[in-house]
Design a protein around this motif. Structure first.
Motif, PDB file in Angstrom:
ATOM      1  N   TYR A 554      -4.943 -17.970   2.970  1.00  0.00           N
ATOM      2  CA  TYR A 554      -6.395 -18.162   2.941  1.00  0.00           C
ATOM      3  C   TYR A 554      -6.878 -18.398   1.513  1.00  0.00           C
ATOM      4  CZ  TYR A 554     -11.375 -17.182   3.049  1.00  0.00           C
ATOM      5  OH  TYR A 554     -12.724 -17.271   2.877  1.00  0.00           O
ATOM      6  N   PHE A 555      -6.436 -17.546   0.587  1.00  0.00           N
ATOM      7  CA  PHE A 555      -6.864 -17.708  -0.806  1.00  0.00           C
ATOM      8  C   PHE A 555      -6.304 -18.996  -1.407  1.00  0.00           C
ATOM      9  CE2 PHE A 555      -7.229 -12.958  -0.624  1.00  0.00           C
ATOM     10  CZ  PHE A 555      -8.610 -12.922  -0.778  1.00  0.00           C
ATOM     11  N   ARG A 556      -5.083 -19.346  -1.009  1.00  0.00           N
ATOM     12  CA  ARG A 556      -4.451 -20.535  -1.580  1.00  0.00           C
ATOM     13  C   ARG A 556      -5.140 -21.814  -1.121  1.00  0.00           C
ATOM     14  NH1 ARG A 556       0.362 -19.023  -0.464  1.00  0.00           N
ATOM     15  NH2 ARG A 556       0.798 -20.281   1.394  1.00  0.00           N
ATOM     16  N   GLU A 560     -12.062 -24.146  -3.871  1.00  0.00           N
ATOM     17  CA  GLU A 560     -12.176 -23.656  -5.244  1.00  0.00           C
ATOM     18  C   GLU A 560     -11.538 -22.273  -5.295  1.00  0.00           C
ATOM     19  OE1 GLU A 560     -13.392 -24.815  -8.151  1.00  0.00           O
ATOM     20  OE2 GLU A 560     -13.731 -26.800  -7.272  1.00  0.00           O
ATOM     21  N   PRO A 561     -10.871 -21.932  -6.392  1.00  0.00           N
ATOM     22  CA  PRO A 561     -10.227 -20.618  -6.468  1.00  0.00           C
ATOM     23  C   PRO A 561     -11.249 -19.492  -6.382  1.00  0.00           C
ATOM     24  CG  PRO A 561     -10.293 -21.651  -8.631  1.00  0.00           C
ATOM     25  CD  PRO A 561     -10.720 -22.695  -7.640  1.00  0.00           C
ATOM     26  N   LEU A 562     -10.785 -18.307  -6.032  1.00  0.00           N
ATOM     27  CA  LEU A 562     -11.686 -17.168  -5.880  1.00  0.00           C
ATOM     28  C   LEU A 562     -12.406 -16.879  -7.192  1.00  0.00           C
ATOM     29  CD1 LEU A 562     -12.563 -15.221  -3.709  1.00  0.00           C
ATOM     30  CD2 LEU A 562     -10.844 -13.611  -4.512  1.00  0.00           C
ATOM     31  N   ILE A 563     -11.695 -16.964  -8.309  1.00  0.00           N
ATOM     32  CA  ILE A 563     -12.338 -16.918  -9.626  1.00  0.00           C
ATOM     33  C   ILE A 563     -12.550 -18.363 -10.037  1.00  0.00           C
ATOM     34  CG2 ILE A 563     -12.089 -16.257 -12.041  1.00  0.00           C
ATOM     35  CD1 ILE A 563     -10.458 -13.910 -11.187  1.00  0.00           C
ATOM     36  N   VAL A 609       2.516 -12.680  -7.361  1.00  0.00           N
ATOM     37  CA  VAL A 609       2.304 -13.282  -6.040  1.00  0.00           C
ATOM     38  C   VAL A 609       0.911 -13.877  -5.921  1.00  0.00           C
ATOM     39  CG1 VAL A 609       2.087 -12.780  -3.585  1.00  0.00           C
ATOM     40  CG2 VAL A 609       4.009 -11.839  -4.879  1.00  0.00           C
ATOM     41  N   PHE A 610      -0.113 -13.130  -6.357  1.00  0.00           N
ATOM     42  CA  PHE A 610      -1.498 -13.539  -6.107  1.00  0.00           C
ATOM     43  C   PHE A 610      -2.103 -14.367  -7.244  1.00  0.00           C
ATOM     44  CE2 PHE A 610      -1.273 -10.284  -2.860  1.00  0.00           C
ATOM     45  CZ  PHE A 610      -2.067 -10.814  -1.857  1.00  0.00           C
ATOM     46  N   GLY A 611      -1.543 -14.305  -8.452  1.00  0.00           N
ATOM     47  CA  GLY A 611      -2.127 -15.038  -9.574  1.00  0.00           C
ATOM     48  C   GLY A 611      -2.377 -16.504  -9.294  1.00  0.00           C
ATOM     49  N   PRO A 612      -1.359 -17.259  -8.860  1.00  0.00           N
ATOM     50  CA  PRO A 612      -1.572 -18.698  -8.616  1.00  0.00           C
ATOM     51  C   PRO A 612      -2.529 -18.990  -7.476  1.00  0.00           C
ATOM     52  CG  PRO A 612       0.776 -18.192  -8.893  1.00  0.00           C
ATOM     53  CD  PRO A 612       0.063 -16.877  -8.785  1.00  0.00           C
ATOM     54  N   SER A 613      -2.739 -18.024  -6.550  1.00  0.00           N
ATOM     55  CA  SER A 613      -3.666 -18.251  -5.441  1.00  0.00           C
ATOM     56  C   SER A 613      -5.104 -17.961  -5.824  1.00  0.00           C
ATOM     57  CB  SER A 613      -3.279 -17.364  -4.236  1.00  0.00           C
ATOM     58  OG  SER A 613      -1.997 -17.683  -3.762  1.00  0.00           O
ATOM     59  N   LEU A 614      -5.298 -16.981  -6.715  1.00  0.00           N
ATOM     60  CA  LEU A 614      -6.657 -16.543  -7.055  1.00  0.00           C
ATOM     61  C   LEU A 614      -7.251 -17.302  -8.225  1.00  0.00           C
ATOM     62  CD1 LEU A 614      -6.186 -12.673  -6.709  1.00  0.00           C
ATOM     63  CD2 LEU A 614      -7.016 -14.284  -5.001  1.00  0.00           C
ATOM     64  N   LEU A 615      -6.406 -17.836  -9.111  1.00  0.00           N
ATOM     65  CA  LEU A 615      -6.900 -18.547 -10.284  1.00  0.00           C
ATOM     66  C   LEU A 615      -6.187 -19.882 -10.404  1.00  0.00           C
ATOM     67  CD1 LEU A 615      -6.233 -15.305 -11.345  1.00  0.00           C
ATOM     68  CD2 LEU A 615      -7.784 -16.144 -13.105  1.00  0.00           C
TER      69      LEU A 615
END
Length: 652
Positions: A554-556, A560-563, A609-615
């Protein structure tokens, strides 16, 4: 039982020819299994052996002896059948003599083979250790893996090449049971007055006795020692479909001496089972219910009961309870008490049930689920609706009351089977089709099922294997801006909250909960279910790694990224509320790192794991003024930003 001796002996000849063909195939399989033995033995004496001498002995224990035993039996049987065919002229009195088959004597061959069947006992005792050696070496040594993949043999007269692996080790296990079944079939087609009858009878007795001893020994291996010194024995297991709250889930059911254990099978590098539920057998009442016996208001009554339970629970929580304030001498002592109480009050599975569940891999008798292809992504499978209409049946031996067509005995997929009553008749009619409905798409045919002749029509409509379309047009959930959830009046998107709650419910102790991926097909199923607002119940039965996978997806897939990119390194408070609330919610959820000694997910692992999905770094030329981030630094920056937030102890 009503056939003549001549007919019985003709059937006996057919059985013997089938045995000869089966023996030929089995010998080819044993030869293929023995093919790498010589090379492995030679390697064992070098400085870098593929297998040690002891491992070679373990893997191939008793296999050469079994090959020699069956080669001797095969040669003798082939010679006897060849001699019989040569004395089978095609005319008159000599043909009648040959058809009696009394001159074909093979009982001594079977008796000789069965007297050596004890060789299988050693093989069976050694089997588990042999398979373990093969499994470990296949995983750790590419030389052994290459050797295993090169096992091939000629396939009979056409010289076609057949590829094998070390799974052939299972063949001798299967052969023990087949030997007993073959002897039984042969004895049934041998007249009592035949010279072979007594010898075959004795061979069958010895074979059954050996098989009984093997089964008794294997039963002892199906025991589990529990923590308090008791033993539980596995009586049987198999795959079933568990229907709960309208959802159908494939489960592996284990029947122990005192309880039923329901587990969820998980494919991984090493097969694993997950605990679902258990029921003690003491006081257990069973009801066998057919479809038409199910009460239509069952789900309504269950929903009413659950609603009452929920209201009562809320009322209890609202009651003013007596409270005590306990003062500890230090924060250190307080934390020790808190941790100890948390461990004792956590909603965990009783230790003995965990022991049983972890033992399922070695105890199981049923290996693969019967409902699914071994390759879940197999695109050659048929997807569609098959309609079958039964018209009539002829040749029944006694009058029938009704006919039942079993479409899917497990009812894992959709089933719409119906039965129709009929008069007591040897030739009943069930033809419910209007002649107008038999258009070009129907195909009528007659099947010969033994002495019974059944007439039916078939129709197949192919369609993609997708979730049913919703009648109302739903707004998509994935691949849309996160602001689109504002109409729901919530701070955190439904997909994020539901996934997080499910992971916290049963995934906190899962090793690599956000690192190990779920299956693509199950993640896509959950994604589609969220778009149809049908995901809540599906989440409960899905693999927890698929749940964590759909959250990452979902985040990926956010446009637009979450941040947001323009706030890539700005203060969190500068983010829009629609972005800030889900981000904070996720950061608090990622306390899964508190159990990193169990799930192996440290803060740095979670940030990776989450860095590339959130930013995502600013990209030059796409409306962002800043320079593009160097690709070599991209992942490191993303990880470090999220890692920094995860380390904060005072997030809102």
């Amino acid at each position: 039982t009503s056939c003549s001796p001549e007919e019985m002996l003709e059937r006996r000849l057919v059985v013997l020819k089938g045995i000869l063909e089966s023996e030929e195939v089995y010998l080819r399989e044993l030869e293929a299994l023995l093919m790498p033995m010589k090379a492995l033995r030679a390697s064992a004496g070098t400085s870098k052996p593929v297998l040690s001498s002891r491992q070679v002995q373990t893997v191939f224990y008793q296999v050469p002896e079994l090959r020699d035993m069956h080669q001797s039996f095969y040669s003798g049987l082939k010679a006897q059948l060849s001699t019989h065919r040569q004395t089978d002229p095609s005319s008159g009195e000599e043909r009648q003599m040959s058809h009696t088959g009394f001159e074909l004597i093979v009982g001594d061959l079977f008796l000789k083979m069965v007297n050596q069947i004890g060789l299988y006992g050693g093989f069976i005792e050694n089997y588990e250790e042999a398979v373990e050696v093969v499994h470990k070496c296949t995983q750790s040594d590419p030389r052994f893996r290459t050797l295993a993949e090169s096992m091939m043999t000629n396939n009979g007269a056409d010289k076609a090449r057949t590829k094998y692996t070390f799974e052939l080790l299972y063949k001798p296990l299967d052969r023990v049971t087949k030997t007993t079944l073959v002897l039984r079939d042969l004895l049934q087609t041998t007249p009592v007055e035949h010279a072979d009858y007594v010898a075959l009878q004795e061979a069958l007795r010895l074979s059954r006795s050996f098989l009984s001893g093997v089964n008794e020994s294997s039963q002892c291996k199906r025991e589990v020692m529990l923590s308090h010194g008791m033993r539980r024995q596995l009586m049987r297991d198999g795959f079933v479909v568990d229907v709960s709250e309208g959802e159908r889930s494939l489960r592996h059911l284990f029947l122990y001496t005192d309880l039923l254990l329901c587990t969820r099978f998980k494919h991984a590098k090493q097969d694993q089972y997950r605990f679902c539920w258990y029921l003690p057998l003491a006081g257990l009442k069973l009801r066998w219910v057919a479809d038409h016996e199910r009460s239509s208001d069952t789900h309504l009554r269950l929903h009413t009961i659950r609603s009452k339970m929920f209201i009562l629970r809320q009322q209890l929580q609202q009651q003013v309870l007596q409270s005590h304030t306990l003062l500890f001498s230090s924060m250190y002592e307080l934390e020790e008490w808190r941790e100890a109480i948390h461990k004792l009050t956590a909603d965990t599975v009783p230790p003995d049930l965990l022991t049983l569940t972890s033992a399922c891999v070695k105890l199981r008798m049923t290996q693969q689920p019967p409902l699914q292809s071994s390759n879940a992504e197999d695109m050659e499978s048929l997807c569609g609706t098959l309609t079958v209409a039964i018209h009539s049946a002829w040749g029944l031996q006694q009058p029938t009351v009704y006919m039942c067509v079993e479409v899917d005995g497990y009812e894992f997929y959709d089933t719409k089977a119906q039965t129709h009553s009929s008069v007591h008749s040897l030739n009943p009619h069930w033809d419910q089709l209007d002649s107008k409905s038999l258009n070009k798409r129907w195909r009528r045919q007659t099947l010969q099922l033994g002495q019974v002749e059944v007439t039916l029509s078939l129709k197949y409509n192919p369609h993609p294997l997708n979730l049913p379309s919703s009648t109302a047009q739903q707004q998509p959930v994935f691949c849309v801006p996160i602001e689109s959830v504002a109409h729901e009046g919530v701070l955190v998107p439904h997909v994020v909250r539901c996934s997080v709650e499910e992971v916290e419910r049963r995934g906190m102790d899962e090793v690599g909960i956000y690192r190990v991926s779920g299956t693509t097909s199950e993640i896509n199923m959950l994604k589609a279910a969220f778009n149809l607002r049908e995901a809540v119940t599906r989440l409960r039965s899905a693999e927890v790694n698929a749940v964590s996978g759909v959250l990452k997806l979902y985040f990926r897939e956010l446009p637009e990224p979450l941040i947001p990119t323009e706030l890539f390194l700005a203060l969190l408070q500068s983010c829009p509320e629609a972005n800030r609330h889900p981000f904070l919610y996720l950061m608090h959820h990622l306390r899964v790192s508190e159990k990193q000694d169990i799930n192996k997910m440290s803060l740095l692992n979670l940030a990776t794991v989450f860095g590339p999905s959130l930013l995502r770094p600013p990209v030059a030329g796409l409306g962002h003024g800043g320079p593009a981030v160097d690709i070599s630094q991209e992942v490191e920056v993303q990880v470090q930003v999220v890692f920094c937030y995860l380390q904060c102890n005072n997030l809102p």
